[in-house]
Structures are given as C-alpha cells and as structure tokens.
Motif scaffolding. Structure first.
Motif, PDB file in Angstrom:
ATOM      1  N   ASN A  62       3.350 -28.445 -16.476  1.00 55.53           N
ATOM      2  CA  ASN A  62       2.852 -27.468 -17.442  1.00 55.53           C
ATOM      3  C   ASN A  62       2.539 -28.211 -18.735  1.00 55.53           C
ATOM      4  O   ASN A  62       3.325 -29.073 -19.159  1.00 55.53           O
ATOM      5  CB  ASN A  62       3.910 -26.385 -17.684  1.00 55.53           C
ATOM      6  N   TRP A  63       1.412 -27.888 -19.356  1.00 56.90           N
ATOM      7  CA  TRP A  63       1.052 -28.592 -20.581  1.00 56.90           C
ATOM      8  C   TRP A  63       2.081 -28.394 -21.693  1.00 56.90           C
ATOM      9  O   TRP A  63       2.159 -29.202 -22.620  1.00 56.90           O
ATOM     10  CB  TRP A  63      -0.314 -28.132 -21.077  1.00 56.90           C
ATOM     11  N   ASN A  64       2.878 -27.339 -21.613  1.00 60.66           N
ATOM     12  CA  ASN A  64       3.893 -27.098 -22.637  1.00 60.66           C
ATOM     13  C   ASN A  64       5.210 -27.813 -22.354  1.00 60.66           C
ATOM     14  O   ASN A  64       6.135 -27.748 -23.169  1.00 60.66           O
ATOM     15  CB  ASN A  64       4.152 -25.595 -22.775  1.00 60.66           C
ATOM     16  N   ASP A  65       5.320 -28.485 -21.198  1.00 66.35           N
ATOM     17  CA  ASP A  65       6.518 -29.264 -20.895  1.00 66.35           C
ATOM     18  C   ASP A  65       6.757 -30.301 -21.988  1.00 66.35           C
ATOM     19  O   ASP A  65       5.812 -30.849 -22.563  1.00 66.35           O
ATOM     20  CB  ASP A  65       6.358 -30.006 -19.560  1.00 66.35           C
ATOM     21  N   LEU A  66       8.021 -30.597 -22.265  1.00 67.50           N
ATOM     22  CA  LEU A  66       8.345 -31.605 -23.266  1.00 67.50           C
ATOM     23  C   LEU A  66       8.537 -32.973 -22.612  1.00 67.50           C
ATOM     24  O   LEU A  66       9.257 -33.115 -21.619  1.00 67.50           O
ATOM     25  CB  LEU A  66       9.619 -31.230 -24.019  1.00 67.50           C
ATOM     26  N   VAL A  67       7.873 -33.968 -23.162  1.00 63.65           N
ATOM     27  CA  VAL A  67       8.041 -35.357 -22.760  1.00 63.65           C
ATOM     28  C   VAL A  67       8.958 -36.010 -23.790  1.00 63.65           C
ATOM     29  O   VAL A  67       8.623 -36.072 -24.974  1.00 63.65           O
ATOM     30  CB  VAL A  67       6.691 -36.091 -22.694  1.00 63.65           C
ATOM     31  N   ASP A  68      10.116 -36.480 -23.344  1.00 60.75           N
ATOM     32  CA  ASP A  68      11.122 -37.041 -24.263  1.00 60.75           C
ATOM     33  C   ASP A  68      10.965 -38.556 -24.418  1.00 60.75           C
ATOM     34  O   ASP A  68      10.120 -39.179 -23.779  1.00 60.75           O
ATOM     35  CB  ASP A  68      12.520 -36.713 -23.747  1.00 60.75           C
ATOM     36  N   ASN A  69      11.814 -39.116 -25.280  1.00 64.79           N
ATOM     37  CA  ASN A  69      11.863 -40.575 -25.515  1.00 64.79           C
ATOM     38  C   ASN A  69      10.530 -41.133 -26.008  1.00 64.79           C
ATOM     39  O   ASN A  69      10.166 -42.262 -25.702  1.00 64.79           O
ATOM     40  CB  ASN A  69      12.289 -41.314 -24.237  1.00 64.79           C
ATOM     41  N   ILE A  70       9.832 -40.318 -26.781  1.00 63.94           N
ATOM     42  CA  ILE A  70       8.535 -40.743 -27.299  1.00 63.94           C
ATOM     43  C   ILE A  70       8.717 -41.747 -28.431  1.00 63.94           C
ATOM     44  O   ILE A  70       9.528 -41.562 -29.346  1.00 63.94           O
ATOM     45  CB  ILE A  70       7.732 -39.526 -27.814  1.00 63.94           C
ATOM     46  N   MET A 100      -2.116 -40.419 -26.249  1.00 69.41           N
ATOM     47  CA  MET A 100      -2.267 -41.600 -25.403  1.00 69.41           C
ATOM     48  C   MET A 100      -3.723 -42.051 -25.347  1.00 69.41           C
ATOM     49  O   MET A 100      -4.027 -43.245 -25.493  1.00 69.41           O
ATOM     50  CB  MET A 100      -1.777 -41.287 -23.988  1.00 69.41           C
ATOM     51  N   ILE A 101      -4.644 -41.098 -25.154  1.00 70.89           N
ATOM     52  CA  ILE A 101      -6.060 -41.440 -25.030  1.00 70.89           C
ATOM     53  C   ILE A 101      -6.672 -41.744 -26.392  1.00 70.89           C
ATOM     54  O   ILE A 101      -7.372 -42.741 -26.561  1.00 70.89           O
ATOM     55  CB  ILE A 101      -6.810 -40.302 -24.318  1.00 70.89           C
ATOM     56  N   ALA A 102      -6.397 -40.916 -27.377  1.00 67.42           N
ATOM     57  CA  ALA A 102      -6.995 -41.109 -28.693  1.00 67.42           C
ATOM     58  C   ALA A 102      -6.584 -42.434 -29.320  1.00 67.42           C
ATOM     59  O   ALA A 102      -7.379 -43.075 -30.000  1.00 67.42           O
ATOM     60  CB  ALA A 102      -6.610 -39.956 -29.615  1.00 67.42           C
ATOM     61  N   ASP A 105      -2.484 -45.647 -26.581  1.00 67.69           N
ATOM     62  CA  ASP A 105      -1.063 -45.965 -26.790  1.00 67.69           C
ATOM     63  C   ASP A 105      -0.328 -46.172 -25.468  1.00 67.69           C
ATOM     64  O   ASP A 105      -0.089 -45.235 -24.705  1.00 67.69           O
ATOM     65  CB  ASP A 105      -0.390 -44.848 -27.589  1.00 67.69           C
ATOM     66  N   SER A 106       0.059 -47.418 -25.197  1.00 71.31           N
ATOM     67  CA  SER A 106       0.741 -47.754 -23.948  1.00 71.31           C
ATOM     68  C   SER A 106       2.183 -47.252 -23.929  1.00 71.31           C
ATOM     69  O   SER A 106       2.726 -46.980 -22.847  1.00 71.31           O
ATOM     70  CB  SER A 106       0.711 -49.270 -23.713  1.00 71.31           C
ATOM     71  N   TYR A 107       2.824 -47.112 -25.107  1.00 76.91           N
ATOM     72  CA  TYR A 107       4.193 -46.600 -25.143  1.00 76.91           C
ATOM     73  C   TYR A 107       4.217 -45.139 -24.693  1.00 76.91           C
ATOM     74  O   TYR A 107       5.041 -44.734 -23.868  1.00 76.91           O
ATOM     75  CB  TYR A 107       4.777 -46.698 -26.553  1.00 76.91           C
ATOM     76  N   VAL A 108       3.307 -44.353 -25.243  1.00 78.93           N
ATOM     77  CA  VAL A 108       3.220 -42.945 -24.866  1.00 78.93           C
ATOM     78  C   VAL A 108       2.809 -42.830 -23.397  1.00 78.93           C
ATOM     79  O   VAL A 108       3.329 -41.989 -22.658  1.00 78.93           O
ATOM     80  CB  VAL A 108       2.239 -42.194 -25.783  1.00 78.93           C
ATOM     81  N   ALA A 109       1.898 -43.689 -22.968  1.00 81.22           N
ATOM     82  CA  ALA A 109       1.460 -43.670 -21.567  1.00 81.22           C
ATOM     83  C   ALA A 109       2.637 -43.876 -20.624  1.00 81.22           C
ATOM     84  O   ALA A 109       2.761 -43.195 -19.598  1.00 81.22           O
ATOM     85  CB  ALA A 109       0.399 -44.746 -21.331  1.00 81.22           C
ATOM     86  N   GLY A 110       3.522 -44.810 -20.970  1.00 84.87           N
ATOM     87  CA  GLY A 110       4.679 -45.069 -20.117  1.00 84.87           C
ATOM     88  C   GLY A 110       5.576 -43.867 -19.949  1.00 84.87           C
ATOM     89  O   GLY A 110       6.087 -43.603 -18.851  1.00 84.87           O
ATOM     90  N   GLU A 111       5.765 -43.100 -21.029  1.00 81.03           N
ATOM     91  CA  GLU A 111       6.613 -41.904 -20.943  1.00 81.03           C
ATOM     92  C   GLU A 111       5.921 -40.777 -20.173  1.00 81.03           C
ATOM     93  O   GLU A 111       6.580 -40.012 -19.469  1.00 81.03           O
ATOM     94  CB  GLU A 111       7.011 -41.439 -22.351  1.00 81.03           C
ATOM     95  N   ILE A 112       4.603 -40.681 -20.296  1.00 78.82           N
ATOM     96  CA  ILE A 112       3.878 -39.688 -19.495  1.00 78.82           C
ATOM     97  C   ILE A 112       4.011 -40.011 -18.014  1.00 78.82           C
ATOM     98  O   ILE A 112       4.281 -39.134 -17.192  1.00 78.82           O
ATOM     99  CB  ILE A 112       2.397 -39.643 -19.913  1.00 78.82           C
TER     100      ILE A 112
END
Length: 252
Positions: A62-70, A100-102, A105-112
């Motif tokens: 879900n797009w509203n899911d939270l991705v942690d450890n950002i 990540m796209i804008a 960002d590889s750090y954000v990509a890893g958490e996704i």
C-alpha cells in the motif's frame, strides 16, 4: 529522426544506442542498437519503483505503508529537493519511491527493496515483465544492467499505466518530474527523465514533452566510452541529439 541518429553516429569511440516511442502514432521511430545491453547505474531505480507500484496494484503493498530506517545519501540532493524530510526516519512508501527517483538515492532505494522483500524478490518481479533488467544494491555493479529496448518498454509501461491508473503510478512519475538534470533548450517541464552515469557508460530514459500532448518516450545508452570525467565528447553529442529529438517532438 534522421538528424538525431546522425548526431549520435558522430560518437566515434564506444557504442551508442537509442530507441524512441511516439505516443501520437503508437509506434517506434528509427533506432540504433536497440538490443544492446547497458549498465543502468541510477536508472535501475525506476525498475525498483515499478516493483513497488506492481505490489500496490496487486494489493500486496500500500502506498501509505511506512518504510522505516530511512536515511538519505549525503552525496545526493535530497537536502535541496526535500528539506522537510531530513529529520524523518520513516517515510510512506509513496514518498520513499518519489525521493529515490528524484534524488537518485541509493540509501532510500535499499530500504524500499528491503520493504518489498529483498533483492531476489524485487528482481523476480521486474524480470517477470522485463527479463533482461537486473537491479543490484551497488548501482555501479556490472550486474546492474538491462537491454536498451526493455528499459524503453519499462518507461512505456509506466507512462501508459499512469494515464489509466494515476492513483497507482503517480509516485514514480512525481520522482521523474521533480528530479534535476535539465538540458538547455528543452523546458524542464518537457523533460522528465532518469539518467545514470559511470566512468565509461551512460544511460538516459524518460518522457519528452507535455503529458497531455502525446510525448515521446525514449531510451539512450552508450558503453565503452573514453573516461567521461576527462572526455566530454560523448556527453555533448548526446545532449545535442536530445535537443534535436525535442525539435522532432515540437513538429507534431
């Protein structure tokens, strides 16, 4: 299109490829080396975004899911583009994909990727639709690659799905629209793209033109170039070719 191809053929060292899709005619224009394999570098993040959107579409995510450890890669530009997010350690999945796209960002990509089930699962999802595309944690890895024509097919899929179902595909498009990397002579709002660059290779994939006015979708790649940090010839020829491609767009 002949002028675009001629300009790219002026690159004498290395191998160049281009493929363009016209949304007005729903057909491909003349191309060069459409099946060449290119390192994707940061452009693989579009494929990761596709994987997240595919999960939202099936209901697994879900797009509203939270991705942690950002955390944000300090070598990229999220401080400038997203200053209001810098103190946050979690983002909604929709926000994370956009950043990540804008910001490449590889750090954000890893958490996704972690949130989506890990690299193996992400690649399985990507390759079910685009078999040659493979994304890796290290964007500079030689295994972070895909065929040029499949990277274009990826952009075509995202664009067409966005037109039909914007509620699912908007985060990817937001990232493409917000990122920097303009070309003089092309209005920034008519160049929504993702670049990836290595010492001896580069890739640029995206949407050229207004969304509501039948844009061109493109993928350009080059490999085996002279070191781009010392020799800017190929970069300049590709920029000139992109300007010519924009002129092609403005004709129709």
């Amino acid at each position: 299109m002949n002028q675009v191809l001629a300009k790219l053929n002026e690159i004498q060292q290395g191998q160049i490829g281009i493929k363009v899709y016209c949304t007005r005619s729903n057909g491909f224009l003349d191309s060069i080396n459409p099946e060449m394999t290119i390192p994707l570098a940061s452009a693989a993040k579009i494929a990761i975004g596709y994987c997240a959107a595919a999960g939202v579409e099936t209901g697994e995510l879900n797009w509203n899911d939270l991705v942690d450890n950002i955390s944000f890669n300090p070598g990229e530009d999220s401080k400038e583009l997203y200053p209001h997010l810098q103190l946050r350690s979690s983002l909604q999945l929709r926000e994370a994909v956009e950043v990540m796209i804008a910001c490449h960002d590889s750090y954000v990509a890893g958490e996704i990727v972690r949130y989506c089930g890990g690299w193996e699962k992400v690649n399985h999802t990507i390759q079910a639709a685009f078999p040659s595309i493979h994304a890796t944690e290290n964007p500079r890895s030689q295994e972070n690659k895909g065929k040029l024509d499949e990277t274009l097919n990826l952009i075509i899929h995202i664009y067409e799905e966005y037109i039909k179902k914007p509620d699912i595909w908007t985060p990817i498009i937001n990232g493409l629209v917000r990122q920097k990397g303009g070309i003089d002579g092309i209005p920034s709002f008519h160049l929504n793209h993702m670049t990836g660059g290595l010492d001896h290779a580069l890739v640029d994939i995206g949407i050229m033109g207004a969304f509501g006015e039948q844009p061109l979708l493109f993928a350009v790649g080059a490999v085996n170039l002279p070191n781009r940090f010392h020799d800017k010839t190929a970069d300049q020829k590709i920029i000139e070719a992109m300007k010519l491609l924009y002129q092609e767009y403005t004709k129709h």
